[in-house]
Design a protein around this motif. Sequence first.
Motif, mmCIF file in Angstrom:
data_model
loop_
_atom_site.group_PDB
_atom_site.id
_atom_site.type_symbol
_atom_site.label_atom_id
_atom_site.label_comp_id
_atom_site.label_asym_id
_atom_site.label_seq_id
_atom_site.Cartn_x
_atom_site.Cartn_y
_atom_site.Cartn_z
ATOM 1 N N CYS A 1 0.851 -1.222 0.000
ATOM 2 C CA CYS A 1 0.000 0.000 0.000
ATOM 3 C C CYS A 1 0.875 1.256 0.000
ATOM 4 O O CYS A 1 0.801 2.078 0.901
ATOM 5 C CB CYS A 1 -0.986 -0.014 1.163
ATOM 6 N N ALA B 1 -7.067 6.602 3.210
ATOM 7 C CA ALA B 1 -7.027 6.445 1.755
ATOM 8 C C ALA B 1 -6.415 7.690 1.140
ATOM 9 O O ALA B 1 -6.565 8.800 1.670
ATOM 10 C CB ALA B 1 -8.420 6.208 1.190
ATOM 11 N N THR C 1 -5.205 4.721 -3.547
ATOM 12 C CA THR C 1 -4.857 3.516 -2.789
ATOM 13 C C THR C 1 -5.318 3.716 -1.358
ATOM 14 O O THR C 1 -5.684 4.824 -0.958
ATOM 15 C CB THR C 1 -3.342 3.247 -2.831
ATOM 16 N N CYS C 2 -5.307 2.644 -0.581
ATOM 17 C CA CYS C 2 -5.703 2.737 0.821
ATOM 18 C C CYS C 2 -4.878 1.740 1.621
ATOM 19 O O CYS C 2 -4.251 0.834 1.064
ATOM 20 C CB CYS C 2 -7.206 2.481 0.988
ATOM 21 N N TYR D 1 -4.375 -1.226 4.779
ATOM 22 C CA TYR D 1 -5.049 -2.505 4.997
ATOM 23 C C TYR D 1 -6.260 -2.402 5.934
ATOM 24 O O TYR D 1 -7.272 -3.083 5.693
ATOM 25 C CB TYR D 1 -4.038 -3.543 5.476
ATOM 26 N N ARG E 1 -9.060 -1.552 3.714
ATOM 27 C CA ARG E 1 -9.462 -2.625 2.806
ATOM 28 C C ARG E 1 -10.422 -3.608 3.469
ATOM 29 O O ARG E 1 -11.191 -4.279 2.788
ATOM 30 C CB ARG E 1 -8.211 -3.349 2.280
ATOM 31 N N GLY F 1 -13.865 -3.067 2.442
ATOM 32 C CA GLY F 1 -14.194 -3.244 1.032
ATOM 33 C C GLY F 1 -13.731 -2.111 0.148
ATOM 34 O O GLY F 1 -14.070 -2.060 -1.041
ATOM 35 N N ARG G 1 -11.237 -0.031 -2.196
ATOM 36 C CA ARG G 1 -10.202 -0.459 -3.141
ATOM 37 C C ARG G 1 -9.844 0.703 -4.059
ATOM 38 O O ARG G 1 -10.539 1.732 -4.097
ATOM 39 C CB ARG G 1 -10.703 -1.636 -3.982
ATOM 40 N N SER G 2 -8.754 0.526 -4.797
ATOM 41 C CA SER G 2 -8.311 1.547 -5.748
ATOM 42 C C SER G 2 -9.370 1.781 -6.818
ATOM 43 O O SER G 2 -10.101 0.861 -7.193
ATOM 44 C CB SER G 2 -7.003 1.115 -6.415
ATOM 45 N N MET H 1 -12.097 3.290 -6.642
ATOM 46 C CA MET H 1 -13.460 3.454 -6.120
ATOM 47 C C MET H 1 -13.744 4.941 -5.905
ATOM 48 O O MET H 1 -12.855 5.709 -5.526
ATOM 49 C CB MET H 1 -13.590 2.700 -4.789
ATOM 50 N N ALA I 1 -16.625 5.174 -0.990
ATOM 51 C CA ALA I 1 -15.710 4.684 0.041
ATOM 52 C C ALA I 1 -16.109 5.206 1.423
ATOM 53 O O ALA I 1 -16.060 4.475 2.420
ATOM 54 C CB ALA I 1 -14.285 5.101 -0.287
ATOM 55 N N ASP J 1 1.859 -11.496 -4.100
ATOM 56 C CA ASP J 1 0.602 -11.129 -3.446
ATOM 57 C C ASP J 1 0.136 -12.192 -2.446
ATOM 58 O O ASP J 1 -0.819 -11.959 -1.691
ATOM 59 C CB ASP J 1 -0.481 -10.921 -4.517
#
Length: 355
Positions: A11, A30, A43-44, A46, A49, A52, A54-55, A57, A62, A154
């Motif tokens: 991240c 974020a 990006t954000c 963890y 995340r 829910g 995410r990039s 969005m 968000a 990942d």
Amino acid sequence: MRKIIHIDMDCFYAAVEMRDNPALQNVPIAIGGRSDKRGVISTCNYPARKFGIRSAMATAHALKLCPNLVMVPGRMELYGQISKQIRAIFERYTDKIEPLSLDEAYLDVSDSTLFSGSATLIAEDIRKAIVNETGLTASAGVAPIKFVAKIASDENKPNGICVITPDKLDDFVKKLPLGKIPGVGKVTVQKLHNLGLYTCNDVRTYPIEQLIKIFGKFGPIIWKRSNGIDDRDLSLSRERKSVGVERTLHEDIQTKEQCLQVLETLYPKLEERLKTARSDNKIQTQGVKLKFSDFQQTTVEHRCSELDKNYFVELLDEAFSRKTERGIRLVGLHVGLPTKSRFQQMVLPFDSALT
């Protein structure tokens, strides 16, 4: 067998902000634009995340998912500086580096004698150097082929490593969900599921001719990846093919005059970026993009050898004619750059005519 390492920062943008402001360490944050300005999430971290987020969005959405989300404005210049610092670390281990973005890259260490040639130990040392010198963590994937190295990075995020040795490669690939293959997006995954194909092992028994019929040129790629085949070398030099600028507007605009005002503000930025990309300012196309209030978009592009603002005005006229009753939420300008091969194709016939 080659030894490929894929390094992916955890991240990245959010991690930089948490490093510089410890108060953000354990709260959902974020990087992105404001919700009242049609911003999107870059990006954000963890914690975010888990809600829910995410990039890509919309920021407004968000914030609905996580009302306590802390929005932090991005500092792209700083992220770029840190990315160069990380690249300098990579260069201590190999000169075979393929950057994918500011926060990830492939490294080929097949010929390295460091750590007795152990790609695993090299990857671990790179991760250690990154955290010691930047205060940021990175995850790594190690494998004999590129796409598996990327998937592996990942597997144990954040701050982890996954090593797929040659003897484990086939078993690892067989079990992979098809959605894990780079380039296989939601639409392609759904088509594969409709065929009863869910894992790479399923594809191995499916006729490649049918894959080609359904997915065209991407069919053989799906088949090769599913069989653990990826003979691509690292791309060590990339030729830039385009330069562009665009603006998402705070409110929809309706008139051509408003579009022209946006064009006037975007054009100097495009000129500046073109000078950075090409010292001779040569181009091969100019284009205008409009995105409408229903999120549909249109692009008008024509050949042009030199940057010309008046030509953008003509292209805008054509794009604007497709507006119908919709508002306009984004205006963009871009130019296509001549590649070396394209330049040669254009020049050689002319030269031969002179001789």
